[in-house]
Design a protein around this motif. Structure first.
Motif, PDB file in Angstrom:
ATOM      1  N   ALA A 168     -88.050   2.475 -41.586  1.00 53.61           N
ATOM      2  CA  ALA A 168     -89.053   2.836 -42.595  1.00 53.61           C
ATOM      3  C   ALA A 168     -90.310   1.969 -42.530  1.00 53.61           C
ATOM      4  O   ALA A 168     -91.399   2.408 -42.925  1.00 53.61           O
ATOM      5  CB  ALA A 168     -88.440   2.712 -43.990  1.00 53.61           C
ATOM      6  N   GLY A 169     -90.152   0.736 -42.041  1.00 55.38           N
ATOM      7  CA  GLY A 169     -91.221  -0.271 -42.152  1.00 55.38           C
ATOM      8  C   GLY A 169     -92.397  -0.077 -41.217  1.00 55.38           C
ATOM      9  O   GLY A 169     -93.320  -0.901 -41.191  1.00 55.38           O
ATOM     10  N   THR A 170     -92.411   1.013 -40.464  1.00 58.48           N
ATOM     11  CA  THR A 170     -93.552   1.310 -39.597  1.00 58.48           C
ATOM     12  C   THR A 170     -94.633   2.081 -40.357  1.00 58.48           C
ATOM     13  O   THR A 170     -95.675   2.405 -39.790  1.00 58.48           O
ATOM     14  CB  THR A 170     -93.115   2.185 -38.407  1.00 58.48           C
ATOM     15  N   TYR A 171     -94.389   2.354 -41.615  1.00 58.50           N
ATOM     16  CA  TYR A 171     -95.281   3.250 -42.357  1.00 58.50           C
ATOM     17  C   TYR A 171     -96.687   2.658 -42.553  1.00 58.50           C
ATOM     18  O   TYR A 171     -96.858   1.467 -42.790  1.00 58.50           O
ATOM     19  CB  TYR A 171     -94.684   3.584 -43.726  1.00 58.50           C
ATOM     20  N   VAL A 175     -99.247  -6.684 -43.078  1.00 58.99           N
ATOM     21  CA  VAL A 175     -98.213  -5.720 -42.694  1.00 58.99           C
ATOM     22  C   VAL A 175     -97.671  -4.971 -43.912  1.00 58.99           C
ATOM     23  O   VAL A 175     -97.549  -3.745 -43.906  1.00 58.99           O
ATOM     24  CB  VAL A 175     -97.069  -6.436 -41.930  1.00 58.99           C
ATOM     25  N   PHE A 176     -97.357  -5.704 -44.986  1.00 55.50           N
ATOM     26  CA  PHE A 176     -96.717  -5.049 -46.138  1.00 55.50           C
ATOM     27  C   PHE A 176     -97.723  -4.331 -47.042  1.00 55.50           C
ATOM     28  O   PHE A 176     -97.370  -3.330 -47.674  1.00 55.50           O
ATOM     29  CB  PHE A 176     -95.872  -6.055 -46.930  1.00 55.50           C
ATOM     30  N   TYR A 177     -98.953  -4.823 -47.109  1.00 57.52           N
ATOM     31  CA  TYR A 177     -99.982  -4.070 -47.855  1.00 57.52           C
ATOM     32  C   TYR A 177    -100.217  -2.731 -47.167  1.00 57.52           C
ATOM     33  O   TYR A 177    -100.448  -1.713 -47.815  1.00 57.52           O
ATOM     34  CB  TYR A 177    -101.298  -4.858 -47.941  1.00 57.52           C
ATOM     35  N   ARG A 178    -100.158  -2.732 -45.805  1.00 57.70           N
ATOM     36  CA  ARG A 178    -100.329  -1.486 -45.041  1.00 57.70           C
ATOM     37  C   ARG A 178     -99.276  -0.448 -45.440  1.00 57.70           C
ATOM     38  O   ARG A 178     -99.538   0.759 -45.450  1.00 57.70           O
ATOM     39  CB  ARG A 178    -100.232  -1.803 -43.540  1.00 57.70           C
ATOM     40  N   MET A 179     -98.078  -0.915 -45.795  1.00 56.97           N
ATOM     41  CA  MET A 179     -97.022   0.010 -46.254  1.00 56.97           C
ATOM     42  C   MET A 179     -97.220   0.405 -47.706  1.00 56.97           C
ATOM     43  O   MET A 179     -96.565   1.335 -48.180  1.00 56.97           O
ATOM     44  CB  MET A 179     -95.637  -0.654 -46.136  1.00 56.97           C
ATOM     45  N   GLY A 180     -98.046  -0.343 -48.431  1.00 58.04           N
ATOM     46  CA  GLY A 180     -98.276  -0.044 -49.843  1.00 58.04           C
ATOM     47  C   GLY A 180     -97.538  -0.965 -50.811  1.00 58.04           C
ATOM     48  O   GLY A 180     -97.385  -0.634 -51.985  1.00 58.04           O
ATOM     49  N   PHE A 181     -97.092  -2.126 -50.322  1.00 55.70           N
ATOM     50  CA  PHE A 181     -96.396  -3.083 -51.179  1.00 55.70           C
ATOM     51  C   PHE A 181     -97.337  -4.184 -51.656  1.00 55.70           C
ATOM     52  O   PHE A 181     -98.332  -4.497 -51.008  1.00 55.70           O
ATOM     53  CB  PHE A 181     -95.218  -3.731 -50.428  1.00 55.70           C
ATOM     54  N   GLY A 182     -96.982  -4.800 -52.790  1.00 52.18           N
ATOM     55  CA  GLY A 182     -97.711  -5.952 -53.300  1.00 52.18           C
ATOM     56  C   GLY A 182     -96.907  -7.230 -53.121  1.00 52.18           C
ATOM     57  O   GLY A 182     -95.778  -7.202 -52.628  1.00 52.18           O
ATOM     58  N   ARG A 233     -95.276  -9.326 -55.110  1.00 48.20           N
ATOM     59  CA  ARG A 233     -93.948  -9.459 -55.735  1.00 48.20           C
ATOM     60  C   ARG A 233     -92.895  -8.657 -54.968  1.00 48.20           C
ATOM     61  O   ARG A 233     -91.776  -9.119 -54.746  1.00 48.20           O
ATOM     62  CB  ARG A 233     -94.029  -8.997 -57.195  1.00 48.20           C
ATOM     63  N   GLU A 234     -93.272  -7.460 -54.531  1.00 52.50           N
ATOM     64  CA  GLU A 234     -92.342  -6.634 -53.756  1.00 52.50           C
ATOM     65  C   GLU A 234     -92.050  -7.280 -52.387  1.00 52.50           C
ATOM     66  O   GLU A 234     -90.917  -7.184 -51.889  1.00 52.50           O
ATOM     67  CB  GLU A 234     -92.930  -5.243 -53.550  1.00 52.50           C
ATOM     68  N   ILE A 235     -93.048  -7.902 -51.803  1.00 56.11           N
ATOM     69  CA  ILE A 235     -92.848  -8.560 -50.501  1.00 56.11           C
ATOM     70  C   ILE A 235     -91.777  -9.640 -50.619  1.00 56.11           C
ATOM     71  O   ILE A 235     -90.847  -9.715 -49.806  1.00 56.11           O
ATOM     72  CB  ILE A 235     -94.165  -9.194 -49.986  1.00 56.11           C
ATOM     73  N   VAL A 236     -91.883 -10.466 -51.664  1.00 60.11           N
ATOM     74  CA  VAL A 236     -90.918 -11.557 -51.830  1.00 60.11           C
ATOM     75  C   VAL A 236     -89.532 -10.990 -52.139  1.00 60.11           C
ATOM     76  O   VAL A 236     -88.528 -11.441 -51.578  1.00 60.11           O
ATOM     77  CB  VAL A 236     -91.382 -12.552 -52.917  1.00 60.11           C
ATOM     78  N   ALA A 254     -87.730  -2.014 -54.907  1.00 56.54           N
ATOM     79  CA  ALA A 254     -88.583  -2.127 -53.713  1.00 56.54           C
ATOM     80  C   ALA A 254     -87.918  -1.491 -52.489  1.00 56.54           C
ATOM     81  O   ALA A 254     -88.584  -0.843 -51.674  1.00 56.54           O
ATOM     82  CB  ALA A 254     -88.916  -3.594 -53.443  1.00 56.54           C
ATOM     83  N   PHE A 255     -86.598  -1.644 -52.365  1.00 52.16           N
ATOM     84  CA  PHE A 255     -85.919  -1.069 -51.202  1.00 52.16           C
ATOM     85  C   PHE A 255     -85.889   0.458 -51.302  1.00 52.16           C
ATOM     86  O   PHE A 255     -86.054   1.155 -50.307  1.00 52.16           O
ATOM     87  CB  PHE A 255     -84.498  -1.641 -51.051  1.00 52.16           C
ATOM     88  N   ALA A 256     -85.700   0.967 -52.522  1.00 47.62           N
ATOM     89  CA  ALA A 256     -85.743   2.422 -52.714  1.00 47.62           C
ATOM     90  C   ALA A 256     -87.124   2.964 -52.325  1.00 47.62           C
ATOM     91  O   ALA A 256     -87.238   4.006 -51.673  1.00 47.62           O
ATOM     92  CB  ALA A 256     -85.414   2.763 -54.165  1.00 47.62           C
ATOM     93  N   LYS A 257     -88.171   2.238 -52.714  1.00 45.98           N
ATOM     94  CA  LYS A 257     -89.535   2.643 -52.359  1.00 45.98           C
ATOM     95  C   LYS A 257     -89.738   2.610 -50.840  1.00 45.98           C
ATOM     96  O   LYS A 257     -90.320   3.534 -50.257  1.00 45.98           O
ATOM     97  CB  LYS A 257     -90.538   1.707 -53.060  1.00 45.98           C
ATOM     98  N   LEU A 258     -89.201   1.572 -50.201  1.00 43.24           N
ATOM     99  CA  LEU A 258     -89.291   1.453 -48.740  1.00 43.24           C
ATOM    100  C   LEU A 258     -88.652   2.667 -48.057  1.00 43.24           C
ATOM    101  O   LEU A 258     -89.217   3.243 -47.128  1.00 43.24           O
ATOM    102  CB  LEU A 258     -88.585   0.151 -48.313  1.00 43.24           C
TER     103      LEU A 258
END
Ligand code: HEM
Length: 296
Positions: free
Chosen positions: A49-52, A153-160, A162-165, A267-271
């Motif tokens: 999923a993390g290639t998004y 990398v994680f902003y590119r997926m749409g995470f902030g 808090r979600e990254i940590v 966060a994992f469900a969103k991923l």
């Protein structure tokens, strides 16, 4: 290893509980790593999923592109062939499930079975590869880098932040293998039990730089005071403590396991849903079945 009989005699299309059961049945693998297939299944789900990329709407778990060399051969995915092989008997037993649903469902099932939170999961991904949605290599994070790279990398997926940590707390599970990534060792003492120990160790231990002999990779090491085992952290793990904004959440999750589980679960469900669009009934609408590309 008795994988072929996992979960009984097959199932009706749509019986995802039967698939979950087959996954649980194969988790115990006495001869593999720390005795469980769980951690590498979690990593397979995450890397699928993390290639998004939010901006171009490319990558993500739909299509299970890792079956093909373009994505599967990305050095970042080294070792995940083990996870895919563990799941082959499950696919044979429940041939109606798509690989993309199977990989993501196996990840959330393993998290729960290892003592982690329930992660809500929805089916409907297809194994249809749309060439125009193929992610280029290099989309997954590089463990040798720091906070700016993690954010990019994680902003590119749409995470902030808090979600990254929260997501990084998955490093409670499993280990690094010099042959896969250049890094070596496990983050916590009991790497098949999901907890917030990773965050507590990040703060409580003194982490000193160490070079991995086999690869020359630079990582961080500490000796557990109780077991006298050596534990490790990646440079990106340490960056979560040296960046003040990330460090706030590391302290929060080290102190409050329930809050970590809650945030991780969301966060994992969103991923798992990145790049998947659904209608009001939850049916996936961007399966691209009618367009070009190829089927497995
Ligand atoms: C393992 C890097 C985020 C789950 C690893 C390994 C590396 C790595 C280098 C070792 C692979 C090997 O040698 O076999 C990173 C970096 C991240 C990150 C740089 C972000 C900055 C995540 C996230 C998850 C995750 C978000 C899941 C939510 C795992 C798991 C393993 C692992 C479960 C253990 C796999 C096994 O035991 O085979 N990670 N990771 N990681 N990672 Fe991460």
């Amino acid at each position: 290893v008795n994988q072929s009989q996992a979960g009984g005699q097959g199932s009706k299309p749509g019986d995802f509980e039967a698939v979950r059961k087959s996954v649980i049945d194969l988790l115990k693998q006495p001869d593999y790593d720390d005795g469980s297939a769980g951690p590498v299944l979690v990593r397979l789900a995450w890397h699928s999923a993390g290639t998004y990329d939010v901006e171009t709407d490319t990558g993500g778990s739909n299509g299970a592109g890792m079956r093909y060399e373009a994505e599967g051969g990305d050095p970042a995915n080294a070792g995940l062939q083990n996870a895919r092989l563990f799941l082959e008997p499950v696919k044979r037993q429940h041939p109606w499930i798509t690989y993309s649903d199977l990989w993501t469902l196996a990840g959330v099932t393993a998290i729960r079975a290892m003592g982690g939170p329930e992660v809500s999961w929805r089916p409907g991904r297809t194994d249809y590869v749309d060439d125009s949605k193929l992610p280029p290599r290099g989309r997954l994070p590089d463990a040798a880098q720091g906070a700016a790279h993690i954010r990019a990398v994680f902003y590119r997926m749409g995470f902030g932040d808090r979600e990254i940590v929260a997501l990084s707390g998955a490093h409670n599970l499993g280990r690094c293998h010099a042959g896969n990534s250049g890094f070596e060792g496990k983050w916590v003492n009991n790497p098949t039990r999901f907890s917030n120990q990773y965050f507590r160790l990040l703060l409580s231990e003194e982490w000193t730089e160490k070079t991995v002999p086999e690869s020359g990779a630079l990582q961080f090491a500490s000796v557990d005071p109780v077991t006298e085992e050596e534990l490790m952290m990646l440079p990106t793990d340490i960056a979560l403590t040296t960046d003040p904004e990330f460090a706030k959440y590391v302290r929060m999750y080290a102190e409050d396991k329930a809050l970590f589980f809650e945030d991780f679960s969301r966060a994992f469900a969103k991923l798992m849903e990145l790049g998947i669009r659904r209608d009001a009934e939850g049916r996936v609408t961007n399966t691209d079945n009618e367009k070009g590309g190829y089927r497995s």
